[in-house]
Motif scaffolding. Structure first.
Motif, PDB file in Angstrom:
ATOM      1  N   SER A  53      -1.427   8.307   1.838  1.00 46.96           N
ATOM      2  CA  SER A  53      -2.498   9.197   1.399  1.00 46.96           C
ATOM      3  C   SER A  53      -2.946   8.849  -0.013  1.00 46.96           C
ATOM      4  CB  SER A  53      -2.004  10.647   1.436  1.00 46.96           C
ATOM      5  OG  SER A  53      -2.904  11.479   0.759  1.00 46.96           O
ATOM      6  N   ALA A  54      -1.977   8.599  -0.877  1.00 44.36           N
ATOM      7  CA  ALA A  54      -2.308   8.362  -2.288  1.00 44.36           C
ATOM      8  C   ALA A  54      -2.994   7.012  -2.504  1.00 44.36           C
ATOM      9  CB  ALA A  54      -1.044   8.451  -3.141  1.00 44.36           C
ATOM     10  N   VAL A  55      -2.433   5.976  -1.899  1.00 47.71           N
ATOM     11  CA  VAL A  55      -3.014   4.638  -2.114  1.00 47.71           C
ATOM     12  C   VAL A  55      -4.218   4.479  -1.202  1.00 47.71           C
ATOM     13  CG1 VAL A  55      -2.633   2.158  -1.903  1.00 47.71           C
ATOM     14  CG2 VAL A  55      -0.794   3.633  -2.737  1.00 47.71           C
ATOM     15  N   PHE A  99      -5.908  13.152 -10.486  1.00 46.22           N
ATOM     16  CA  PHE A  99      -5.861  14.053  -9.329  1.00 46.22           C
ATOM     17  C   PHE A  99      -6.304  13.333  -8.061  1.00 46.22           C
ATOM     18  CE2 PHE A  99      -5.791  17.304 -12.613  1.00 46.22           C
ATOM     19  CZ  PHE A  99      -4.857  18.176 -12.090  1.00 46.22           C
ATOM     20  N   PHE A 100      -7.428  12.629  -8.194  1.00 41.02           N
ATOM     21  CA  PHE A 100      -7.989  11.967  -7.013  1.00 41.02           C
ATOM     22  C   PHE A 100      -6.997  10.964  -6.434  1.00 41.02           C
ATOM     23  CE2 PHE A 100     -10.436   8.783  -4.747  1.00 41.02           C
ATOM     24  CZ  PHE A 100     -11.362   9.533  -4.040  1.00 41.02           C
ATOM     25  N   THR A 101      -6.444  10.128  -7.300  1.00 45.04           N
ATOM     26  CA  THR A 101      -5.615   9.030  -6.806  1.00 45.04           C
ATOM     27  C   THR A 101      -4.303   9.521  -6.222  1.00 45.04           C
ATOM     28  OG1 THR A 101      -4.825   6.812  -7.305  1.00 45.04           O
ATOM     29  CG2 THR A 101      -4.457   8.460  -8.999  1.00 45.04           C
ATOM     30  N   LEU A 102      -3.782  10.636  -6.720  1.00 41.39           N
ATOM     31  CA  LEU A 102      -2.534  11.151  -6.135  1.00 41.39           C
ATOM     32  C   LEU A 102      -2.799  12.174  -5.026  1.00 41.39           C
ATOM     33  CD1 LEU A 102      -0.281  11.530  -9.317  1.00 41.39           C
ATOM     34  CD2 LEU A 102      -0.105   9.797  -7.546  1.00 41.39           C
ATOM     35  N   SER A 103      -4.043  12.280  -4.614  1.00 40.10           N
ATOM     36  CA  SER A 103      -4.437  13.228  -3.557  1.00 40.10           C
ATOM     37  C   SER A 103      -4.038  14.653  -3.916  1.00 40.10           C
ATOM     38  CB  SER A 103      -3.800  12.861  -2.210  1.00 40.10           C
ATOM     39  OG  SER A 103      -3.946  11.506  -1.909  1.00 40.10           O
ATOM     40  N   LEU A 104      -4.302  15.037  -5.161  1.00 36.09           N
ATOM     41  CA  LEU A 104      -3.848  16.355  -5.627  1.00 36.09           C
ATOM     42  C   LEU A 104      -4.995  17.329  -5.846  1.00 36.09           C
ATOM     43  CD1 LEU A 104      -1.213  15.499  -8.346  1.00 36.09           C
ATOM     44  CD2 LEU A 104      -0.856  16.234  -5.994  1.00 36.09           C
ATOM     45  N   LEU A 164      -8.871   3.899  -1.502  1.00 33.63           N
ATOM     46  CA  LEU A 164     -10.030   3.373  -2.239  1.00 33.63           C
ATOM     47  C   LEU A 164      -9.977   3.777  -3.704  1.00 33.63           C
ATOM     48  CD1 LEU A 164     -12.684   4.219   0.469  1.00 33.63           C
ATOM     49  CD2 LEU A 164     -11.765   1.963  -0.067  1.00 33.63           C
ATOM     50  N   GLY A 165      -9.310   4.878  -3.973  1.00 34.45           N
ATOM     51  CA  GLY A 165      -9.172   5.320  -5.366  1.00 34.45           C
ATOM     52  C   GLY A 165      -8.503   4.265  -6.221  1.00 34.45           C
ATOM     53  N   ASN A 166      -7.540   3.577  -5.647  1.00 36.26           N
ATOM     54  CA  ASN A 166      -6.800   2.566  -6.411  1.00 36.26           C
ATOM     55  C   ASN A 166      -7.558   1.254  -6.487  1.00 36.26           C
ATOM     56  OD1 ASN A 166      -5.096   4.409  -4.748  1.00 36.26           O
ATOM     57  ND2 ASN A 166      -3.533   3.632  -6.134  1.00 36.26           N
ATOM     58  N   PHE A 225     -17.864  11.484   1.841  1.00 36.30           N
ATOM     59  CA  PHE A 225     -18.370  10.245   1.229  1.00 36.30           C
ATOM     60  C   PHE A 225     -17.353   9.107   1.295  1.00 36.30           C
ATOM     61  CE2 PHE A 225     -16.459  12.218  -2.627  1.00 36.30           C
ATOM     62  CZ  PHE A 225     -15.779  11.146  -3.171  1.00 36.30           C
ATOM     63  N   TYR A 226     -16.082   9.480   1.335  1.00 31.78           N
ATOM     64  CA  TYR A 226     -15.012   8.476   1.375  1.00 31.78           C
ATOM     65  C   TYR A 226     -15.112   7.627   2.648  1.00 31.78           C
ATOM     66  CZ  TYR A 226     -10.162   7.044   0.220  1.00 31.78           C
ATOM     67  OH  TYR A 226      -9.030   6.365  -0.135  1.00 31.78           O
ATOM     68  N   SER A 227     -15.452   8.312   3.735  1.00 28.00           N
ATOM     69  CA  SER A 227     -15.545   7.617   5.018  1.00 28.00           C
ATOM     70  C   SER A 227     -16.668   6.578   4.994  1.00 28.00           C
ATOM     71  CB  SER A 227     -15.787   8.653   6.113  1.00 28.00           C
ATOM     72  OG  SER A 227     -16.307   8.066   7.248  1.00 28.00           O
TER      73      SER A 227
HETATM   74  N1  PHE Z   1      -5.769   9.348  -3.060  1.00 29.62           N
HETATM   75  C1  PHE Z   1      -6.746   8.714  -2.222  1.00 29.62           C
HETATM   76  C2  PHE Z   1      -7.170   7.417  -2.895  1.00 29.62           C
HETATM   77  O1  PHE Z   1      -6.778   7.124  -3.985  1.00 29.62           O
HETATM   78  C3  PHE Z   1      -7.932   9.569  -1.975  1.00 29.62           C
HETATM   79  C4  PHE Z   1      -7.608  10.946  -1.601  1.00 29.62           C
HETATM   80  C5  PHE Z   1      -7.996  11.984  -2.410  1.00 29.62           C
HETATM   81  C6  PHE Z   1      -6.876  11.200  -0.451  1.00 29.62           C
HETATM   82  C7  PHE Z   1      -7.645  13.266  -2.128  1.00 29.62           C
HETATM   83  C8  PHE Z   1      -6.514  12.492  -0.140  1.00 29.62           C
HETATM   84  C9  PHE Z   1      -6.899  13.508  -0.982  1.00 29.62           C
HETATM   85  O2  PHE Z   1      -7.930   6.691  -2.345  1.00 29.62           O
END
Ligand code: PHE
Length: 448
Positions: free
Chosen positions: A25-27, A228-233, A29-31, A108-110
């Motif tokens: 979940s964390a790793v 927050f975004f990258t750790l899915s928080l 597109l954010g990374n 938008f992530y999709s």
């Molecule tokens: N953490 C994911 C990323 O870095 C994106 C994400 C955000 C997933 C919030 C779940 C919740 O790409």
């Protein structure tokens, strides 16, 4: 919710499986897509330090808090707030905000995740073999401006996400276990190639010059939002994942692993891209696109470059997929547990809703003038990363610190060797983490 249905909640196959799913979940597109360009825009090293500080001060304590809440309540994020606050309207609204964030991000992530499929396919069949740094930018612009393609790839991605949610997560656990390390190795290898082709000195100067005078107010805010975004928080993903967690898993250890692996991949992604940007004196005007523009041309310098490129984009697509399933799960479990709608139906309703919003995003990068002017993708990204995730995270932190019974929370710290960790964590979660985020929010509101 009756006791039997609580017991019937599915669980992760093992503690390792759980950690893998959270890392999945964390790793994402954010990374690989977002972090390298925001670190680039904000001047490199000093920004990375602020980001690391945010990860340590707010990211890690809050990831543990979310898992504690989820495992304790055994419900989705809305249900968790509702149950543990005894139906308090404010906390129920916070739960809804979490569901909103997940829905908004996934839409938008999709779309961006869909881009990796196009780059995978075109690399594989050799369509990019004459791609140069000069042509990679226009090609990208043309691609995102093609409405039909944007919708097709977004649809494929949402379909895959919904399919996995329907079939259960066992398969994805297995896939992530193999593919995530592969992605790590490939990123390392591509960094090596970038250094070999373009030299390391500019990149090292950039990443290890800690000139804090380059940091703007905007940069600080972005660093915290991105943590927050990258750790899915801040949106309850980890609450939902934690709710499927057996009692014997160490949350603290899981949190440590997730944080370290996530940060490592993000920093490595910078080492993969920056040598090329500096070496070719590339204009990074479409900075958000560097995953697609910067790298795609370099692969041609390698023997069998198209296969390596295809493998790379495929692995990024998998990393994105293990994030999208964690973004759909909060909405599905919310629909399922709140309205008593069967999971299957809930998945279809949730996925369709997000698919429709995603279409507005997909058409907003040049395909339609109307949607391009609205720029929903940027707006949702800004709204979530800058506002709803940090605010959600701050409230989750306060909730876990002050509003849930101490005994219940303490009981989640079962591991004997980590029992000493509880008071430190409790102090952070009550005071330090929320205060840190609160100051950032005041900053954003222009109070100072
Ligand atoms: N953490 C994911 C990323 O870095 C994106 C994400 C955000 C997933 C919030 C779940 C919740 O790409």
């Amino acid at each position: 919710m009756s006791d039997t249905s609580v017991q019937a909640r599915s669980q992760w196959s093992s503690s390792f499986g759980f950690i893998i799913a959270c890392v999945g979940s964390a790793v994402g597109l954010g990374n690989i897509w977002k972090f390298p360009y925001i670190a680039y825009e904000n001047g490199g090293g000093a920004f990375v330090i602020i980001y690391l500080l945010a990860i340590a001060v707010v990211g890690f304590p809050i990831i543990v808090a979310e898992m504690v809440l989820g495992r304790h309540a055994k419900l989705n994020s809305f249900g968790t707030f509702k149950k543990l606050s005894q139906n308090n309207i404010f906390w129920k609204a916070v739960g809804l905000m979490c569901i909103f964030s997940a829905t908004a991000i996934l839409s938008f992530y999709s779309v961006v995740a869909g881009w990796t499929l196009d780059y995978f396919w075109n690399s594989l069949v050799g369509n990019f073999s004459d791609m140069t740094f000069a042509t990679s930018g226009p090609r990208f612009g043309e691609f995102v401006g093609n409405g039909t393609k944007q919708i097709i790839y977004h649809t494929i991605f949402m379909f895959m996400t919904a399919f996995i949610i329907l079939r259960g997560t066992k398969g994805i656990e297995k896939a992530v276990k193999i593919l995530m390390p592969m992605l790590g190795v490939l990123v390392l290898f591509i960094s090596g190639v970038s250094f070999y082709n373009y030299g390391a000195s500019d990149t090292f100067n950039f990443m290890f010059s800690f000139d804090f005078s380059t940091i703007t107010q905007h940069g600080v805010l972005e660093a915290v939002g991105h943590a927050f975004f990258t750790l899915s928080l801040g949106l309850g993903c980890m609450i939902v994942y934690g709710s499927y967690l057996p009692k014997d898993v160490s949350l603290v250890r899981a949190g440590i692993w997730i944080t370290i692996l996530d940060t490592l991949i993000a920093v490595m992604a910078c080492f993969m891209m920056y040598p090329i940007i500096f070496g070719t004196k590339m204009e990074v005007n479409e900075s958000a696109a560097i995953l697609f523009t910067t790298l795609s041309a370099q692969f041609n310098s390698l023997p069998g470059g198209n296969i390596i490129a295809a493998l790379f984009y495929l692995l990024v697509a998998f990393a994105a997929l293990s994030s999208t399933i964690s973004l759909l799960e909060p909405l599905v479990s919310f629909i399922d547990e709140t309205y008593n709608i069967p999971r299957k139906k809930g998945t279809i309703i949730g996925a369709l809703l997000i698919w429709v919003i995603g279409i507005f995003c997909a058409l907003g990068n040049g395909a339609s003038e109307f949607f391009t002017n609205i720029a929903l993708m940027d707006k949702l990204d800004y709204l979530t990363s800058n506002w709803t995730l940090p605010v959600g995270g701050m409230l989750i932190s306060l909730f876990a610190g002050f509003f849930v019974s101490r005994e219940a929370v303490k009981a989640e710290f079962t591991e004997i060797e980590l029992a000493n960790f509880y008071p430190i964590w409790n102090f952070f979660i009550r005071y330090i983490s929320p205060l840190f985020v609160f100051i950032v929010i005041l900053y954003k509101l222009g109070v100072f």
